[in-house]
Design a protein around this motif. Structure first.
Motif, PDB file in Angstrom:
ATOM      1  N   GLN A 261       0.854  -1.188   0.000  1.00 36.21           N
ATOM      2  CA  GLN A 261       0.000   0.000   0.000  1.00 36.21           C
ATOM      3  C   GLN A 261       0.895   1.245   0.000  1.00 36.21           C
ATOM      4  OE1 GLN A 261      -3.199  -0.115  -0.401  1.00 36.21           O
ATOM      5  NE2 GLN A 261      -3.507  -2.309  -0.111  1.00 36.21           N
ATOM      6  N   ILE A 264      -0.273   8.055  -2.189  1.00 35.48           N
ATOM      7  CA  ILE A 264      -0.330   8.631  -3.532  1.00 35.48           C
ATOM      8  C   ILE A 264       0.890   9.498  -3.837  1.00 35.48           C
ATOM      9  CG2 ILE A 264      -1.643  10.208  -5.011  1.00 35.48           C
ATOM     10  CD1 ILE A 264      -4.186   9.114  -3.790  1.00 35.48           C
ATOM     11  N   ILE A 313      -1.198  -2.748 -10.948  1.00 40.61           N
ATOM     12  CA  ILE A 313      -1.821  -1.938  -9.901  1.00 40.61           C
ATOM     13  C   ILE A 313      -3.273  -2.385  -9.803  1.00 40.61           C
ATOM     14  CG2 ILE A 313      -2.306   0.386  -9.073  1.00 40.61           C
ATOM     15  CD1 ILE A 313       0.667  -0.226  -9.439  1.00 40.61           C
ATOM     16  N   ALA A 316      -8.588  -0.390  -7.483  1.00 41.62           N
ATOM     17  CA  ALA A 316      -9.194   0.620  -6.607  1.00 41.62           C
ATOM     18  C   ALA A 316      -8.238   0.933  -5.469  1.00 41.62           C
ATOM     19  CB  ALA A 316     -10.535   0.124  -6.056  1.00 41.62           C
ATOM     20  N   LEU A 317      -8.342   2.157  -4.949  1.00 41.55           N
ATOM     21  CA  LEU A 317      -7.550   2.538  -3.789  1.00 41.55           C
ATOM     22  C   LEU A 317      -8.054   1.811  -2.550  1.00 41.55           C
ATOM     23  CD1 LEU A 317      -7.204   6.408  -4.258  1.00 41.55           C
ATOM     24  CD2 LEU A 317      -5.658   4.612  -5.037  1.00 41.55           C
ATOM     25  N   ASP A 318      -7.185   1.733  -1.557  1.00 41.06           N
ATOM     26  CA  ASP A 318      -7.604   1.171  -0.282  1.00 41.06           C
ATOM     27  C   ASP A 318      -8.721   2.038   0.295  1.00 41.06           C
ATOM     28  OD1 ASP A 318      -7.167   1.230   2.932  1.00 41.06           O
ATOM     29  OD2 ASP A 318      -6.731  -0.753   2.112  1.00 41.06           O
ATOM     30  N   ARG A 322      -6.710   5.122   1.580  1.00 37.73           N
ATOM     31  CA  ARG A 322      -6.618   5.839   0.300  1.00 37.73           C
ATOM     32  C   ARG A 322      -5.210   5.724  -0.281  1.00 37.73           C
ATOM     33  NH1 ARG A 322     -11.861   5.654  -0.458  1.00 37.73           N
ATOM     34  NH2 ARG A 322     -13.025   6.705   1.177  1.00 37.73           N
ATOM     35  N   THR A 323      -4.654   4.536  -0.195  1.00 40.09           N
ATOM     36  CA  THR A 323      -3.331   4.280  -0.744  1.00 40.09           C
ATOM     37  C   THR A 323      -3.449   3.472  -2.028  1.00 40.09           C
ATOM     38  OG1 THR A 323      -3.188   2.368   0.735  1.00 40.09           O
ATOM     39  CG2 THR A 323      -2.115   4.403   1.451  1.00 40.09           C
ATOM     40  N   VAL A 324      -2.358   3.456  -2.803  1.00 43.25           N
ATOM     41  CA  VAL A 324      -2.335   2.751  -4.084  1.00 43.25           C
ATOM     42  C   VAL A 324      -1.854   1.321  -3.845  1.00 43.25           C
ATOM     43  CG1 VAL A 324      -1.393   2.719  -6.413  1.00 43.25           C
ATOM     44  CG2 VAL A 324      -1.837   4.904  -5.275  1.00 43.25           C
ATOM     45  N   PRO A 325      -2.665   0.308  -4.197  1.00 43.70           N
ATOM     46  CA  PRO A 325      -2.240  -1.084  -3.992  1.00 43.70           C
ATOM     47  C   PRO A 325      -1.353  -1.559  -5.145  1.00 43.70           C
ATOM     48  CG  PRO A 325      -4.516  -1.024  -4.735  1.00 43.70           C
ATOM     49  CD  PRO A 325      -4.060   0.405  -4.650  1.00 43.70           C
TER      50      PRO A 325
END
Length: 433
Positions: A261, A264, A313, A316-318, A322-325
């Motif tokens: 995670q 951004i 990637i 969807a974000l967590d 709101r992190t990038v998986p």
């Protein structure tokens, strides 16, 4: 004597006083040095140009890259189970692990094969009927032709008065009867193709059912599609399994994944040196090659290191952070495993993931402590303070990468100055790098 001595001393004293007065009057005043404001001592460093690789650290859990669950496609009782079909055991690709009772499927196959035999006999019968009917029809047509000739001759005799009318009627009835027989035979022959088509359809349907029964028979034997490690087993010997019921599950052992995670801003920093993609959807469909190196370390034992690659990637974000998986894949997770010195990567292990992006060449960098919001304190050539706005690219490992507003060699102040007044005098102390 005393008065004479005093009078003798007065002239020298007067001369000395006069000389002192003359020297004092002729002497210049004390030198005046203009006062200067005391400068504030500050530490400074020079901005540098360097090549830098953006780095981000994150954490995640190991999961299997492929997970397979065996589902019963036919119903039946478990009559055999592999000895290694236990959680934690490894089973090789293609190995048979379960068998269901095939009796019902054997009976269905026998029934469909018998139906096909009956249909084959019926096909032969129809072909024989068609041949026989054709022969009889030829004879009846010949007989009808003779009767038609006889009827014409009798009608001539009746017209000449050589034969009674009743004979003509009787002959005509014979012709009509023969014509009826010919018509019935022709109808029978005309119906044979439709009977053959219907029988062909029945044969095709039975053959399809037979193929399905044979496939069901094959599905009573369950084998694994690839090397896997068993995680769950629901099927036991002598247990009846219904269609759609899970039998067992396992994870592929050729590769694993870790979902890291990434905030951004950190993800944007990783892609700073990547080429710009105009059509994102086309790139995702074609499969993006991410210019990111990945290194994984086991939390609790950082000496155990694996190399991975970013494969994709997630969509969807967590929802909470709101992190990038970012999905990092590691191949051969069991390679070199020698517990307890080196363990294999198995699901739910916690990993520290270090992601390193492409090299950024010629980046102006300063110590992170020299950045005050969007301002940098600069000591000019006259050692006076300048407040200069800059554009920050990113921060990393105690340094700040500057996009605009600063050039290499500029002396930046690394201390906090309160208050920071433009033009104030500084006493720079340059740090030794």
């Amino acid at each position: 004597m005393g008065r004479f001595t005093l009078l003798w001393m007065l002239p020298p004293l007067a001369i000395g006083a006069a000389a002192a007065a003359w020297f004092i009057s002729q002497a210049s005043g004390p030198a005046q040095v203009p006062a200067e404001a005391p400068g504030q001592a500050v530490h400074v460093q020079r901005a540098q140009v360097r090549d830098i690789r953006p780095t981000v650290r994150a954490w995640g859990n190991v999961r299997a890259a492929e997970h397979w669950t065996a589902i019963a496609e036919v119903r039946g009782t478990v009559i055999w189970r592999h000895d290694n079909l236990e959680p934690g055991r490894v089973i090789a690709a293609g190995d048979e692990v379960l068998r269901l009772d095939p009796a019902d499927h054997d009976l269905a196959i026998a029934q469909f094969e018998a139906d096909l035999t009956a249909f084959a006999a019926e096909v032969a019968q129809i072909e024989a009927e068609a041949a026989n009917t054709g022969k009889v029809l030829a004879l009846e047509r010949a007989r009808l032709a003779l009767l038609d000739s006889d009827l014409a001759r009798v009608r001539d005799l009746v017209a000449q008065g050589a034969a009674p009318r009743a004979r003509a009627d009787e002959t005509e009835r014979g012709v009509l009867a023969a014509r009826r027989v010919v018509t019935e035979l022709e109808n029978s022959l005309a119906l044979i193709p439709s009977r053959q088509m219907r029988l062909t359809a029945q044969v095709a349907r039975t053959e399809a059912a037979l193929a399905g029964a044979r496939r069901d028979l094959e599905n009573t034997r369950i084998a694994v599609p690839y090397d896997l490690r068993v995680t769950q087993v629901q099927a036991e010997r002598f247990q009846f399994m219904s269609i759609g019921q899970p039998l067992f599950a396992g994870d592929a052992i050729d590769r694993v994944e870790v979902v890291a995670q990434i905030p951004i801003p950190g993800f944007r920093r990783l892609l700073s040196g990547a080429p710009v993609t105009a059509d994102v959807l086309s790139a995702l469909q074609a499969g993006v090659t991410w210019p990111i190196d990945a290194e994984l370390r086991l939390i609790g034992d950082p000496s155990q290191v694996w190399q991975g690659k970013v494969t994709r990637i997630e969509g969807a974000l967590d929802p909470r952070a709101r992190t990038v998986p970012v999905v990092v894949e590691v191949t051969d997770p069991y390679q070199g495993a020698a517990p307890p010195f080196r363990v294999p990567l198995v699901p739910n292990m916690q990993m520290e993931v270090t992601l390193t992006g492409a090299t950024l060449a010629g980046v102006v960098t300063i110590p992170e402590s020299a950045l005050h919001g969007d301002l940098v304190y600069i000591a000019d050539e006259a050692d006076r303070l300048i407040l200069r706005p800059v554009t920050l690219a990113f921060r990393q490992d105690g340094i700040a990468a500057i996009v605009d507003g600063l050039s290499a060699g500029t002396r930046v102040v690394t201390d906090d100055i309160a208050p920071a007044i433009p033009g104030m005098v500084l006493r720079p102390v340059e740090a030794v790098e």
